[in-house]
Design an enzyme around this catalytic site. Structure first.
Site, mmCIF file in Angstrom:
data_model
loop_
_atom_site.group_PDB
_atom_site.id
_atom_site.type_symbol
_atom_site.label_atom_id
_atom_site.label_comp_id
_atom_site.label_asym_id
_atom_site.label_seq_id
_atom_site.Cartn_x
_atom_site.Cartn_y
_atom_site.Cartn_z
ATOM 1 N N ARG A 103 67.821 43.200 56.298
ATOM 2 C CA ARG A 103 68.494 43.362 57.585
ATOM 3 C C ARG A 103 68.487 42.050 58.375
ATOM 4 N NH1 ARG A 103 70.294 47.840 60.884
ATOM 5 N NH2 ARG A 103 69.942 49.165 59.083
ATOM 6 N N GLU A 109 68.158 50.428 68.892
ATOM 7 C CA GLU A 109 67.773 49.087 68.486
ATOM 8 C C GLU A 109 68.669 47.963 69.002
ATOM 9 O OE1 GLU A 109 65.573 49.723 64.254
ATOM 10 O OE2 GLU A 109 67.741 50.002 64.277
#
Length: 799
Positions: free
Chosen positions: A346, A749
């Protein structure tokens, strides 16, 4: 309702009266989403009445466990003096690795993470024994003596990722994300570029600091069964890992979680060790066993956000547009793999943030160190990846003597050929230009920058800085099979509704949003819907509540179940009262069939008496996502969330302290399910990220490997006093281009990236202490020491 509503400056979280009026109007019209009912447990939270696991009345005969921890960071465990521990008051049993009937492992991906040390000691704080006693304090007292009961052959620890990187010691194979238009194009671009920068950057990790620490309560059940109450974001994984540790089948284990007092990723995989330890003791002793960690032990045992070290080389044009970039990302994985592979992936996939990078070579290394195994943390590697490109943009701007915002805008993703990410996904929903333009105007960025420059010219000690940074954040698990969810919806004869889904509530409002979604689907009020504890015996094989997908996945699954029931009710109503099922309307606790209007509860009872099924399961799998972990190519994200923030700071160049004076945020939550909850998530993420980047410093003793910042007394997190007087947050009105639940977007997030503007504003203030083109070598977290180091470096370079 209009979701583009500003919060009043100085009143973070305050909902203006106009918003409340809009809510009331929408509610009276039957709206159940896009409005802001309070968090379903808010009244319990503020009254101190919300029961967490340690508040649940203990069953008769409950024992208490504590973990004995390794006093060294590396070495070999030769022997444990069990007899001495057993002689301690109240001690009932002492268990070690050899007592596990199944697999001594709790690694979520790679099986390299022992529950109890199996001979090799990997970090200071590693559990080596489980002590069970009649009282918690007695168990802790015995565990505290473990260092006197061990025979150890110590070894020299490796404590930093750069040291491990130099040795080539990694928990996983390095990952490489490379995109070149033609073979050798990256090197040709670097050679031909008019400008080139090389550098390093250091970024620390971050402790989750959940208010409720790690806790598991295991209760033996009949016929070799086990019920485990666990503070976890991933009940299904706890079920499976407990079964493996006990040598059982999964159906023998039931894991339940009503709520957590915070998680932030720290309870995704790392709750497993404590669940397994409690279950082991409960199984062997056939007594209920509770394991609740002391805060210091929680810090010493568990991992946290990965700290990163960066080496980079970037080539760019006179406008600041990047032509090529190569970067090494070196993460401190700790002693085992845990979730480091996915975190690094990620990070690689978020390094671009909002910018098109034509020629790219990004290398990810998960370095093995003798420290706690680092794990998931809000953003899951995305913030660590995206921060690097923001540092690079700032450095480019200073090298060229340009406003950093202008350099950022020159590199934004476009709508032509400049819209493909380094991993091959086309950016189809880009609104970053519009968000930045709107925020630029609303925040008076240009005017304020000019005023700051004037202030700095006449202020020797105090220096101000300002920065505007964008956000592009991909939403989905980057392991495709995790993008699925299930739910159960029960409609009872009185018209009340019970919902169970696979997500977990950790204060983020997931249950509130799911209840809103079900209420909307069935046309009833919020009071009619209740969400129950997450329970592996109700919805099986669930994914973790992580990656900001909680509402996306579980909301869709719950809606699927509710719409199935509504279709049955509509069919029954049409059959009984005439007309077509398609024309039956559900709203405001009523059902309208032609000219006939019935209370929802009346139709439900009639349907029950006609033997219509009034419960249903629901399921959802995110479409379109696909990923090749070998080539790092595909579509790992269903969609992107966007945002931008402007932060203004003042830095005291004598003490290194800073204050955030004002922050303006415009964030894309799609068509928000609950604007008040989403605003709260944005504010919380911004302050949490600011803490990570400016004050939350992790320090290990350079010889022993002891984590020195292992308690609230030594680890500093932001408080209310660190919030700016003016925190202006708006939601950007932007229905999701993809058909997500009510066209909403995830909001857990992505806002973590908004606080980059604080760190970059501090860099801007420090740069004002030097001459033209001053480029502060500021590390993160930007503690007073780090700020003073950067100020000294800038002033030295100017003389």
């Amino acid at each position: 309702m209009n979701q583009d509503v500003a919060l009043k400056p100085g009143f973070a979280g305050h909902i203006p009266a106009s918003w409340a009026d809009a809510d009331a109007a929408a509610l009276s019209a039957g709206a159940r989403v896009g409005v802001s009912p309070p968090h379903e447990s808010a009244h319990l939270h503020v009254a101190g009445a919300a029961p967490y696991i340690d508040d649940i009345p203990e069953a008769a005969g409950t024992l208490h466990a504590a973990l004995g921890l390794s006093p060294v960071a590396a070495g070999r465990l030769v022997n444990i003096d069990r007899e001495r521990l057993m002689a301690m008051p109240g001690v009932v049993a002492v268990f070690t690795a050899s007592d596990l009937p199944g697999v001594n492992d709790c690694g979520p991906v790679v099986h390299d993470d022992p529950i109890l040390a199996d001979g090799t000691l990997r970090y200071l704080g590693q559990p080596v024994a489980l002590i069970v006693a009649t009282e918690r304090d007695l168990a802790r007292r015995a565990a505290a003596l473990i260092k006197d009961c061990l025979i150890i052959e110590p070894a020299a620890p490796v404590l930093t990722q750069r040291a491990a990187h130099a040795r080539g010691d990694y928990v996983l194979k390095p990952a490489h994300l490379i995109r070149e238009s033609t073979e050798g194009a990256l090197e040709r671009a670097r050679v031909a570029a008019p400008h080139r920068l090389r550098g390093q950057f250091s970024l620390g990790g971050q402790e989750q600091f959940y208010l409720e620490g790690q806790i598991s309560y295991a209760i033996p059940a009949e016929n070799d069964g086990m019920r485990v109450l666990c503070s976890t974001q991933h009940p299904s994984e706890m079920q499976h890992v407990i079964a493996h540790a006990l040598g059982w089948r999964s159906h023998q284990v039931l894991v339940e979680c009503r709520r957590m007092g915070g998680g932030f990723g720290g309870k995704e995989s790392q709750s497993a060790l404590f669940a397994c330890a409690a279950a082991l003791a409960a199984h062997r002793l056939q007594r209920p066993v509770k394991l609740r960690l002391d805060r210091d032990d929680d810090f010493l045992i568990t991992g946290r956000r990965h700290g990163f070290e960066y080496d980079y080389d970037v080539a760019f044009e006179e406008t600041g547009r990047i032509l090529a970039i190569e970067a090494d990302l070196i993460a401190n994985a700790g002693h085992s793999a845990d979730l480091s592979g996915a975190v690094m992936t990620r990070a690689l996939c978020h390094l671009d943030n909002a910018y098109f990078l034509p020629e790219v070579a990004i290398h990810g290394y998960n370095a093995r160190t003798n420290t706690q195994s680092n794990t998931a943390f809000r953003g899951f590697g995305g913030p660590q990846g995206a921060l690097l490109i923001e540092i690079v943009m700032d450095r480019i701007a200073r090298a060229l003597g340009r406003d950093p915002l202008d350099v950022r805008r020159a590199n934004f993703y476009g709508t032509d050929e400049r819209n493909v990410t380094p991993y091959g996904q086309v950016v189809e929903d880009n609104v970053v230009h519009k968000i930045v333009d709107d925020l630029l105007a609303d925040s008076d960025y240009r005017k304020r920058r000019a005023a700051i420059e004037a202030f700095n010219r006449h202020s020797e000690v105090l220096k101000k800085g300002i920065a505007l940074t964008p956000v592009k954040f991909g939403i989905s698990f980057n392991v495709p099979h995790l993008n699925q969810a299930g739910a159960l919806v029960h409609v009872y004869v009185d018209g009340s509704i019970l919902v169970n889904h696979g997500g977990t509530e950790m204060g983020q409002g997931l249950n509130t949003k799911v209840a809103q979604i079900v209420a909307d689907a069935l046309g009833v009020g919020f009071a009619a819907v209740r969400c129950t504890a997450t329970d592996t015996s109700k919805v099986a094989n669930t994914s973790a509540t992580a990656a900001s997908t909680g509402a996306d996945l579980n909301g869709m699954a719950a809606q699927d179940a509710a719409l199935t029931i509504r279709a049955r009710l509509a069919g029954f109503a049409a059959q009984r009262y005439g007309g077509s099922a398609e024309n039956v309307r559900f709203a405001n606790d009523e059902v309208k069939i032609g000219t006939t209007i019935l209370p929802f509860a009346t139709l439900v009872r009639q349907a029950y008496e006609a033997r219509v099924q009034l419960w249903s399961d629901g399921f959802y799998a995110t479409p379109k996502v696909h990923w090749d972990p070998k080539t790092l190519r595909g579509r790992p994200f269903y969609y992107f969330a966007y945002g931008a923030a402007v932060s203004e700071v003042v830095v005291d160049t004598l003490t290194g302290e800073f204050s955030l004076l004002r922050a303006d945020i415009l964030h894309d939550a799609g068509r928000s399910l609950n604007p008040a909850i989403d605003i709260g998530q944005i504010e919380g993420a911004f302050i949490q990220s600011m803490g990570w980047l400016t004050m939350e410093e992790l320090v290990w003793h350079p010889q022993s490997g002891m984590l020195l910042t292992h308690a609230p007394s030594t680890y500093k997190i932001p408080t209310a006093n660190d919030c700016p007087d003016a925190l202006n947050v708006r939601l950007f009105d932007n229905p999701n281009a993809e058909p997500t639940i009510h066209r909403s977007k995830a909001v857990g997030e992505p806002p973590m990236l908004l606080a980059f503007s604080v760190l970059l504003a501090i860099r801007d203030a420090i740069a004002a202490t030097g001459g033209q083109g001053a480029d502060p070598p500021l590390r993160a977290p930007a503690t007073p020491e780090a700020i003073l180091d950067a100020v000294d470096a800038v002033r030295s370079a100017a003389t």
